[in-house]
Design a protein around this motif. Sequence first.
Motif, PDB file in Angstrom:
ATOM      1  N   LEU A   8       0.112   6.543   4.378  1.00 13.87           N
ATOM      2  CA  LEU A   8      -0.117   6.201   2.954  1.00 13.87           C
ATOM      3  C   LEU A   8       0.632   7.227   2.127  1.00 13.87           C
ATOM      4  CD1 LEU A   8      -3.938   5.435   3.057  1.00 13.87           C
ATOM      5  CD2 LEU A   8      -2.031   3.824   3.201  1.00 13.87           C
ATOM      6  N   THR A  14      -6.762   2.609   0.954  1.00 12.25           N
ATOM      7  CA  THR A  14      -6.016   1.993  -0.154  1.00 12.25           C
ATOM      8  C   THR A  14      -6.937   1.064  -0.931  1.00 12.25           C
ATOM      9  OG1 THR A  14      -5.349   0.176   1.246  1.00 12.25           O
ATOM     10  CG2 THR A  14      -3.760   1.967   1.003  1.00 12.25           C
ATOM     11  N   SER A  69      -6.732  -1.829  -4.623  1.00 10.85           N
ATOM     12  CA  SER A  69      -5.776  -2.362  -5.611  1.00 10.85           C
ATOM     13  C   SER A  69      -6.404  -2.320  -6.992  1.00 10.85           C
ATOM     14  CB  SER A  69      -5.367  -3.779  -5.239  1.00 10.85           C
ATOM     15  OG  SER A  69      -6.506  -4.587  -5.233  1.00 10.85           O
ATOM     16  N   PRO A 117      -1.125  -1.785  -5.631  1.00  9.43           N
ATOM     17  CA  PRO A 117      -1.875  -1.066  -4.611  1.00  9.43           C
ATOM     18  C   PRO A 117      -1.903   0.443  -4.910  1.00  9.43           C
ATOM     19  CG  PRO A 117       0.293  -1.670  -3.793  1.00  9.43           C
ATOM     20  CD  PRO A 117       0.214  -2.195  -5.186  1.00  9.43           C
ATOM     21  N   TYR A 118      -2.990   1.051  -4.563  1.00 12.13           N
ATOM     22  CA  TYR A 118      -3.155   2.492  -4.804  1.00 12.13           C
ATOM     23  C   TYR A 118      -3.602   3.189  -3.517  1.00 12.13           C
ATOM     24  CZ  TYR A 118      -2.846   1.962  -9.884  1.00 12.13           C
ATOM     25  OH  TYR A 118      -2.411   1.732 -11.154  1.00 12.13           O
ATOM     26  N   VAL A 119      -3.263   4.477  -3.416  1.00  9.22           N
ATOM     27  CA  VAL A 119      -3.869   5.307  -2.374  1.00  9.22           C
ATOM     28  C   VAL A 119      -5.139   5.845  -3.013  1.00  9.22           C
ATOM     29  CG1 VAL A 119      -3.594   7.300  -0.887  1.00  9.22           C
ATOM     30  CG2 VAL A 119      -1.587   6.102  -1.719  1.00  9.22           C
ATOM     31  N   LEU A 155       0.537   3.547  -4.770  1.00 13.72           N
ATOM     32  CA  LEU A 155       0.980   3.611  -3.370  1.00 13.72           C
ATOM     33  C   LEU A 155       2.469   3.265  -3.296  1.00 13.72           C
ATOM     34  CD1 LEU A 155      -0.007   3.609  -0.285  1.00 13.72           C
ATOM     35  CD2 LEU A 155      -0.001   1.117  -0.529  1.00 13.72           C
ATOM     36  N   GLN A 183       4.968   1.475  -1.316  1.00 18.05           N
ATOM     37  CA  GLN A 183       4.834   0.517  -0.225  1.00 18.05           C
ATOM     38  C   GLN A 183       6.018   0.599   0.724  1.00 18.05           C
ATOM     39  OE1 GLN A 183       3.951  -2.337  -3.352  1.00 18.05           O
ATOM     40  NE2 GLN A 183       2.664  -3.356  -1.834  1.00 18.05           N
TER      41      GLN A 183
END
Length: 875
Positions: free
Chosen positions: A603, A638, A640, A645-647, A720, A722
């Motif tokens: 990630l 993760t 969203s 999307p986020y870490v 994030l 990707q």
Amino acid sequence: MDEEIFIDCNQKTLDLFGCTKEEIVGKPPYEFSPKIQPDNRPSKDKALEKITNALKGKPQRFEWRHKKLNGELFDAEVSLNRIELGDKTLLQAIVRDVTERKKTEEQISMLAHAIKSISESVCLTDMNGNIIFVNNSFSSSYNYSDSEIIGKHISILLSSDKPGALLNKMLFDTLKEGWNGEVVSRRRDGTEFLTSMSTSVIKNDNDDPVALITVAMDITDRKKSENELRQSKQMLQLILDNVPQRIFWKDVNSKYLGCNKNFANDAGFSSPKEIIGASDYDMPWKTSEADYYRLVDNEVMETGKPVFHIIEPQTHLDGKIAWLETNKTPLYDEHGRVVGMLGTYEDISERKKAEEQIKESEERFRSLIDNMIEAALIIDWTGEIIFANNSAARLVGLDNPEQGIGKSVFGFLHPDDKKRVLKAISKTKFKPAPFLDEYKIKTVDGKDRWVESLGTKINFSNKNSLLVTLRDITERKYAEIELREAKEKAEEMNKIKSNFLANMSHELRTPLVGILGFAELLKDKLKEKPTTEMAERILTSANRLMDTLNLVLDLSRIEAKKVDFNLKPYRIPELVESQIQLFEAVAERKNLFLETKVKDQNLFAKVDEQIFRQIINNLVNNALKYTYTGGVSILVDTTSGDDKPYVRISVKDSGIGIPQESLGLIFQEFRQVSEGFNRHFEGTGLGLTITKNFIEMMEGNIKVKSTVGSGSTFTVMFPLIQDYAQVEIKKASEVDNEKFTQKILAPGEKPNLLIVDNDESSRDIIKLFLKDLFKMDFADSGEKAFRLVNDKIFDIILMDINLGKGMSGVETTKEIKKIESYKNVPIVAITGFAMRGDREEFLQAGCTHYLSKPFSRAKLIKLLSEIAPVKKTDH
Ligand code: ADP
């Protein structure tokens, strides 16, 4: 006559010539003639010729011009015949006076000539209709030559199915009293044309009809223009009947001569013809109305001047009263005499009604505006005040609105805003949108007032004007100004605060170098309790003080917007795990569990490594601080949010929790859940504020969920990455390790070090920290350092930036760097100014490295070991 001499004559001859027998006998005939005959021959020659011929036995008959004895000429017809009388051959001359006949003949010839040449076509026929004469006009109209037409029957000139029937009628009528009519005639080539014909009988002296005379006239053109006239008359009538205006004309006695259909309708007649001869008293209008009409009619006809725009009522058959706008003009004949009048009018009842409504609504509008609390003005486009209400008068300090009417609105504007408002007004003229503005005005006693004003285009008294409403916003404006000033002041204060914090942190850092340094040395030196414990306590306290200082510094960096991030993609689980390690000992001491769960090692997010570590530190530190049983678990996974999307890093504890009402508070600077005198926990209340700021500056966000008594979860999210295969991922740096430096500094010849610092404690600490590793010289000012570098070559220089009086560290570095042999010598800037932007300045001046105060022994040695030149040992 014997030969050419008269020998006898009768009495008639004597009468004819006006002489006696003696006077004529023995004389030749040419003596009784003019010298020259009408054919220009000399009478004597001609007479002798005739006589000779007659004597030869050829009887002569000719016309001769004679002369009476008294000289008077007359025309005669002469016949000469040879007669034998015995043996004598004589001539008998018979002279007949033909003057009368000649005259008649001449007249006839003239008549014939006249008939021939007149423009009307004339044709004579016998009683059977055979043509015996046509004149020039006739033959050219019908296209026949005389010889072609003479003798033909007249019927060939007529175009009719039955020319016989027409002719019979014509003849019948002609014999009775003459005939005339319109007949279609036919030319020789068969083309036809319209003629007006008249026939009459020619009678002889006995009154017997002997011939018929026909006079024909080509009336094609006349017919055409008659048609045109008729058509244009019809058109005129059509126009008259179709215009909405009513049109009528009267004679000098005000009797109607004509009108159009619309007028007839108003007057209750079904057709304009019916009105002819009637007067206004025969109409449905009231007598008083008819009187008035008559009055104006007379005025127009007497003065000969038209009268326009007469507004007058007119009562109709059904009793309805219409309102008219009438114009009346005198009518003149060709001699300029008034023969009547022409009137037109329009029914303006609707318009009048609308006008009345407008007037009514305008009055309502006026009273509405008059009583409005807001000031209102109506101005024209030159800025002249047409209308003002009471509030407007009050606003500018006038006793009543009338005092303002007619004045220019610009006189009330403040000089600062005059131009702008003028522009806005003139723009409004051409744009449909109203103008809204705030500006200053001047009252009559010279005071300034602030107004909020709305200008709208309106139609007032049938004129395009501007309605301006004004609201006095002076109080609000002053409040706004005060507010702005307060805000500016607050901002200023905040700046002062930031500067103060930065300066304070610097001022506190320098003594901390001494405290921390000596405490560290003492701790190593002292062997016995409780003195070792004391040294340790000094070290812990000083460290806490330094943490606080760092927070304060961070806050001032954030506020001064001086944080420059070094954003790079990192494997977030790796960063988290390596940072959590540092807390294992603390957790163990508090008997708490500390676990890290990672869903996926891959990630990635873009963060500043140092700041990210600081964030994790802060959250885990708090979690451990406020937890007594259980422990802290960190989860990296993760999620969203807003379609991205986020870490996610969640720090969950089983601690005391945060009351709901305090959740919004904890991110505010200097705020804690337990504040004031009954504060249970140490801390500045800055950690979360700074954390939140840092996270948001790196495009992340932080949230908290908490239940009092069962624990809190702080969740941090960063966008994030990707497609991490595409980006170059940074490796997390090693955690400081003291032992590491010792390995590097190999034994050998000690490098020469110059320490430049005006603070004695700092110099002493460095001396103690480095005493076995370097040869050291010290300078307490830039000037002294400059002297030393000129005497001796140093391998490394440690340069304090804030040197108090004299040259600063930056200036000294610049000077040293000018010396050729120091071009490649590392200079380490040491400073309490730990602002990020400052670093750039030091590096630019020529410093090669940077170390912020206070520093630990390990940190200093690590840095120096990296930059110290490797020197050969003595052995
Ligand atoms: P401090 O230096 O006071 O810890 P912080 O800004 O880090 O300042 O935190 C602000 C306040 O939020 C703390 O004083 C504490 O009351 C509350 N707080 C922070 N983290 C936790 C936690 N994990 N559990 C309970 N309370 C917390």
